[in-house]
Every structure is written in C-alpha cells, then in structure tokens.
Design a protein around this motif. Structure first.
Motif, PDB file in Angstrom:
ATOM      1  N   UNK A  32       0.854  -1.085   0.193  1.00  0.00           N
ATOM      2  CA  UNK A  32      -0.021  -0.094   0.060  1.00  0.00           C
ATOM      3  C   UNK A  32       0.756   1.275   0.087  1.00  0.00           C
ATOM      4  N   UNK A  33       2.084   1.196   0.823  1.00  0.00           N
ATOM      5  CA  UNK A  33       2.904   2.394   0.957  1.00  0.00           C
ATOM      6  C   UNK A  33       3.456   2.602  -0.662  1.00  0.00           C
ATOM      7  N   UNK A  47      -8.476   5.342  -6.357  1.00  0.00           N
ATOM      8  CA  UNK A  47      -8.481   4.797  -4.946  1.00  0.00           C
ATOM      9  C   UNK A  47      -8.422   3.284  -5.044  1.00  0.00           C
ATOM     10  N   UNK A  48      -9.113   2.655  -6.234  1.00  0.00           N
ATOM     11  CA  UNK A  48      -8.991   1.157  -6.188  1.00  0.00           C
ATOM     12  C   UNK A  48      -7.766   0.766  -6.774  1.00  0.00           C
ATOM     13  N   UNK A  49      -6.910   1.279  -7.144  1.00  0.00           N
ATOM     14  CA  UNK A  49      -5.772   0.825  -7.865  1.00  0.00           C
ATOM     15  C   UNK A  49      -4.691  -0.074  -6.730  1.00  0.00           C
ATOM     16  N   UNK A  51      -6.076  -2.228  -4.500  1.00  0.00           N
ATOM     17  CA  UNK A  51      -6.606  -3.474  -3.922  1.00  0.00           C
ATOM     18  C   UNK A  51      -5.913  -4.488  -4.602  1.00  0.00           C
ATOM     19  N   UNK A  52      -5.889  -4.487  -5.998  1.00  0.00           N
ATOM     20  CA  UNK A  52      -5.124  -5.887  -6.526  1.00  0.00           C
ATOM     21  C   UNK A  52      -3.892  -6.063  -6.257  1.00  0.00           C
ATOM     22  N   UNK A  53      -2.821  -5.227  -6.019  1.00  0.00           N
ATOM     23  CA  UNK A  53      -1.291  -5.350  -5.789  1.00  0.00           C
ATOM     24  C   UNK A  53      -1.420  -6.005  -4.268  1.00  0.00           C
ATOM     25  N   UNK A  54      -2.379  -5.626  -3.274  1.00  0.00           N
ATOM     26  CA  UNK A  54      -2.420  -5.813  -1.990  1.00  0.00           C
ATOM     27  C   UNK A  54      -2.810  -7.157  -1.918  1.00  0.00           C
ATOM     28  N   UNK A  55      -3.900  -7.580  -2.661  1.00  0.00           N
ATOM     29  CA  UNK A  55      -4.467  -9.042  -2.505  1.00  0.00           C
ATOM     30  C   UNK A  55      -3.076 -10.062  -3.203  1.00  0.00           C
ATOM     31  N   UNK A  56      -2.426  -9.608  -4.267  1.00  0.00           N
ATOM     32  CA  UNK A  56      -1.602 -10.475  -4.634  1.00  0.00           C
ATOM     33  C   UNK A  56      -0.426 -10.457  -3.551  1.00  0.00           C
ATOM     34  N   UNK A  57      -0.211  -9.556  -2.987  1.00  0.00           N
ATOM     35  CA  UNK A  57       1.027  -9.525  -1.932  1.00  0.00           C
ATOM     36  C   UNK A  57       0.651 -10.481  -0.821  1.00  0.00           C
ATOM     37  N   UNK A  58      -0.542 -10.282  -0.415  1.00  0.00           N
ATOM     38  CA  UNK A  58      -1.039 -11.192   0.762  1.00  0.00           C
ATOM     39  C   UNK A  58      -1.209 -12.609   0.305  1.00  0.00           C
TER      40      UNK A  58
END
Length: 89
Positions: A32-33, A47-49, A51-58
C-alpha cells in the motif's frame, strides 16, 4: 480453573493471533505504501488501484509463510488440547 489460567490462555491466544497476522498485515502495508508513492509521483488519483497489488502480495506471503503459520497454529492447538486435563482438575 483460576482467573490466572484464563488470562494466560487468552494471552497465548492473542500472541498466536499476532504472530499469524503480522506477515500478512506487513505485506499489505508495504504494498500500500509503495502504491501510494507511485500514485503521488504520477498524480494518478484512483482509490481502487491499490487493491489488486495488496491482494496479490497477501496471497504471495500466505503461500510463502503458510507452512510456518500452519505449524504455529498446530503447535498452539496441540498444547491447548494437552493442557485440558490440567485445566479441569
């Protein structure tokens, strides 16, 4: 079963929860940072940009740290089940 025993079990449960949640939350925080810095540098205001990288990282952290996390929860569960007779009497 005394109140000290209950507090010790609650402490151990919270400790295990913190151990299991930390890698996932740190991955989401770091991604996110990074995405926020990218958005600030490029002035993309979506704002929604992130979400996908966070989901993939998690998901990646879950795949990598999953066996360790499973071992931690299994050890805690075994310890908890083994201590049941001592808790009752």
């Amino acid at each position: 079963m005394t109140s000290a025993t209950v507090m010790e079990l609650a402490y151990q449960g919270m400790k295990v929860t913190l151990l299991l949640a930390t890698p996932l939350l740190l991955a989401a925080l770091l991604v996110g940072l990074i995405v926020s810095l990218f958005q600030a540098a490029t002035q993309i205001n979506e704002m929604t940009l992130s979400f996908i990288p966070k989901i993939l990282a998690v998901f990646a952290v879950l795949v990598i740290a999953g066996p360790w996390m499973l071992g931690v929860i299994q050890d805690f569960t075994r310890q908890l089940f083994a201590s049941i007779p001592g808790l009752i009497g």
